[in-house]
Design an enzyme around this catalytic site. Structure first.
Site, PDB file in Angstrom:
ATOM      1  CE1 TYR A   5      45.055 -28.981  -3.348  1.00  0.00           C
ATOM      2  CE2 TYR A   5      42.935 -27.369  -3.855  1.00  0.00           C
ATOM      3  CZ  TYR A   5      44.413 -27.913  -3.123  1.00  0.00           C
ATOM      4  OH  TYR A   5      44.765 -26.789  -2.109  1.00  0.00           O
TER       5      TYR A   5
ATOM      6  CB  CYS B 230      41.039  -8.757   5.345  1.00  0.00           C
ATOM      7  SG  CYS B 230      41.918 -10.225   6.583  1.00  0.00           S
TER       8      CYS B 230
END
Length: 672
Positions: free
Chosen positions: A183, A376
């Site tokens: 950012y 995951c």
């Protein structure tokens, strides 16, 4: 109430803000906004975290300057007063349950959403005209941005302050400046992204000016006692990294001098090539940023010096509260870090996505029943690469039904038979039991886990492995019965006469039409992973997730491995960051990978393959099948006439990942 974790559960303060405990939900995007406005899905998500007992909830990345500064198409913004009522809904529901809230204010700079920029027919804006480099940790890349004019930077500082004031009007207790990841504020800190020669660049002091000015302007606009936090890349490393350790300590010191009330500690890596040293999230250690926070705590500053040192000269340099963690939802680990003084607050990001009620469970002493994060990366991948909402493999509510987690009590109590003790079956049983049904899970083998049992064998599956103990204690916690070593047949269903049967019987192994498929040297990946002996030369048919993970496991055991894949890529359905790392591991372990290739015959000690280059024979002591598994719905077909309600879930319904298994189990448990 449990008193095993007296520091973690004790009150704390950030500036003038008192918090009931030391647990922080860091900002993680829901990605469910609509044209910048807050939606029900966002409100419901934070309501669950507030109900769950989190001390401080930092709500997600909120743009101060749309559309140029947005990161996703489903963004939320505080660039105008029209957005305030929506954020008031968030703060009201958080305060209703006794939690406090901050909002993360951001601008994406050169990391802005490319689709949106292309629609605007203009480039991103950034400190300098330097494109965001590719990082395999996000899978994102950028285009050359336009460098800010000086006046634009000053104006943007004011926009941060204006958004902070609106946040205060909306009821927020604090704000956080987003100075991490890819950012804009992080770009100003970075020596590789910020090449300016004015007062906003040229050295580390000037590169920190943008962040420090934002903090000062927020304090001036909102009041000196209004807490301002900052999330920072304390280290911005890798090939294209731009913040060294010493510059990172200086940045911490400078934002403290500017008036920041706390730092959320994080690091970033800009490597575009993975190696064997890189670990996918499924194997990442817990407490990853504690060493970084500990380093900040050790920094000192000597009299008449303007930057911190690590040699112990002078007094402690950075004394404001630190928020740290990284997979630190284990309260014992969190308590230990607090006791050692490494940090003052613990952020439990994914731990509070998977289990919003975790803080209450820690205080009640029931944390061992909480859902773990399996690593995951579906949460991040769905947002960054599919422009979707926040989802979670373990928490089936996220990303569905406006994130409404309410479970209605059953209108009619039923006797429910769940056949199969994998993730889908246990989730169905858990939810049905919560709603009041009488539930028994029948598992044909001697343990719960289903397809997870072989799935946790390959490398870097430690976090996935945590899901099996979670499954094993749910019957005790939620009040259902588990019968192991109990296969279910049509006759058994007829004898037991359940009201509802939920079929979670997994998969049938592949039966491929390849000559020689029935030879003794052929086995499926599950058999190999569970210990069936293999020779030295291995050919794996199928280059999906299972095939490639099995290949890495065998390569590490010293086998010679060839993957034969019919398509033009490996692991097409795997999340991008994990796929990138695993491809690098296979490369560095010298795996032979053949794409656009199919097996046409299996011989006694070889396989015959075919590609555009013609036919070729490969030596093969064993052939491992990692493709072609089929849903096992045989029982469901056999009992339709015995039971009014037969529901098929998990792999028995359609082959998928843990996410699909848990979601189908949840829906079944909620609807019966």
């Amino acid at each position: 109430m449990s008193n095993l974790f007296p520091i973690l559960t004790s009150p704390g303060k950030i500036g003038s803000l008192g918090l009931k405990n030391r647990i922080v939900l860091p900002p993680m995007g829901t990605d469910a906004g609509k044209d910048g406005f807050v939606t029900d899905a966002i409100v419901n998500r934070y309501a669950e975290n507030a109900k769950g007992g989190t001390g401080l909830i930092i709500t997600e990345v909120t743009c101060v300057d749309p559309p140029l500064g947005i990161n996703t198409a489903q963004y939320i913004a505080l660039s105008d007063d029209k957005y305030i009522p929506g954020f008031r809904r968030i703060t009201d529901v958080i305060h209703k349950y006794g939690s406090k809230c901050a909002i993360q204010l951001s601008h994406a700079g050169r990391g802005a959403n490319l689709d949106v920029l292309h629609q605007l027919h203009q480039p991103a804006v950034a400190p300098s005209a330097v494109a965001m480099p590719y990082s395999f940790l996000t899978g994102l890349t950028g285009e050359t941005p336009r460098a800010f004019e000086h006046d634009e930077i000053v104006a943007l500082e004011d926009k941060f302050a204006d958004a902070a004031y609106r946040a205060k009007q909306a009821g927020y207790d604090a704000v956080e400046v987003h100075g991490a990841g890819y950012y804009l504020v992080a770009q100003f800190f970075s020596a590789t992204a910020n090449l300016r020669t004015d007062e906003y660049g040229g050295n580390a002091f000037n590169r920190a000016r943008f962040a420090c000015n934002i903090i000062r302007k927020i304090k001036a606009r909102c009041g000196a006692d209004f807490p301002v936090l900052i999330k920072m890349n304390v280290v911005d490393g890798g090939l294209n990294g731009g913040v060294s350790v010493m510059d990172g300590l200086l940045n911490c010191y400078l934002v403290q001098q500017a008036g920041a009330d706390a730092i959320e500690v994080i690091a970033c890596d800009w490597s575009d090539v993975a190696t064997l040293k890189d670990i996918p999230a499924g194997g990442q250690a817990k407490g990853m940023t504690f060493p970084l926070a500990g380093m900040i705590r050790k920094a000192t500053i000597a009299e008449n010096e303007d930057r911190p040192n690590l040699e112990g000269r002078g007094v402690p340099a950075i004394t404001l509260p630190l928020i740290s963690g990284g997979r630190t939802y284990d309260p014992e680990l969190a308590e230990g870090a607090l006791a050692q003084g490494l940090c003052d607050f613990i952020h439990m990001g994914r731990g509070l996505l998977t289990e919003p009620n975790r803080p209450n469970m820690i205080m009640e002493g029931t944390w061992k029943y909480a859902r773990p994060c399996i690593g995951c990366q579906k949460c991040m991948d769905n947002q960054l690469h599919h422009d979707g909402e926040l989802i979670c493999s373990g928490n089936a509510v996220l990303g569905h039904d406006d994130n409404d987690a309410s479970l209605p009590a059953a209108k009619k109590i039923k006797n429910v038979m769940v056949v199969g003790g994998g993730p889908a079956g246990i989730e169905a049983a858990r939810v049905a039991a919560i709603r009041g049904h009488h539930v028994t899970v029948y598992e044909a083998t001697d343990r719960l886990g289903g397809q997870l049992i072989p799935a946790i064998v390959p490398p870097y599956k430690q976090n996935l492995a945590d899901y099996i103990p979670y499954m094993e204690v749910q019957a005790e916690y939620r009040g259902f019965t588990v019968a192991l070593n109990h296969p279910i047949t049509r006759e058994e269903v007829a004898r037991l006469k359940p009201d509802t049967v939920i079929v979670a019987t997994g998969v049938l192994p592949a039966a491929l039409p390849i000559p020689g498929f029935d030879k003794p040297s052929v086995m499926n990946a599950k058999e190999a992973l569970m210990g069936k002996p293999t020779g030295e030369n291995i050919v794996i048919l199928g280059g999906g997730s299972v095939g490639c993970e099995t290949a890495e496991w065998m390569l590490e055991a010293g086998k010679n491995v060839t993957i034969v894949e019919m398509s033009d890529q490996l692991m097409g359905k795997m999340v991008e960051t994990t796929r990138f790392i695993l491809k690098a591991h296979l490369r560095d372990l010298n795996c032979n990978t053949l794409l656009n290739t199919r097996c046409v015959e299996i011989q006694d000690q070889a396989v015959v393959i075919e590609s555009d280059q013609g036919c070729q024979t490969l030596p093969a002591d064993n052939v491992i099948i990692a493709v072609g598994d089929r849903p096992n719905a045989l029982l469901a077909d056999q009992i339709q006439d015995l039971c009014d309600e037969v529901i098929t879930i998990g792999d028995a319904q359609g082959i998928g990942s843990v996410l699909e298994a848990v979601r189908t189990g949840y829906v079944a448990g909620k609807t019966i």
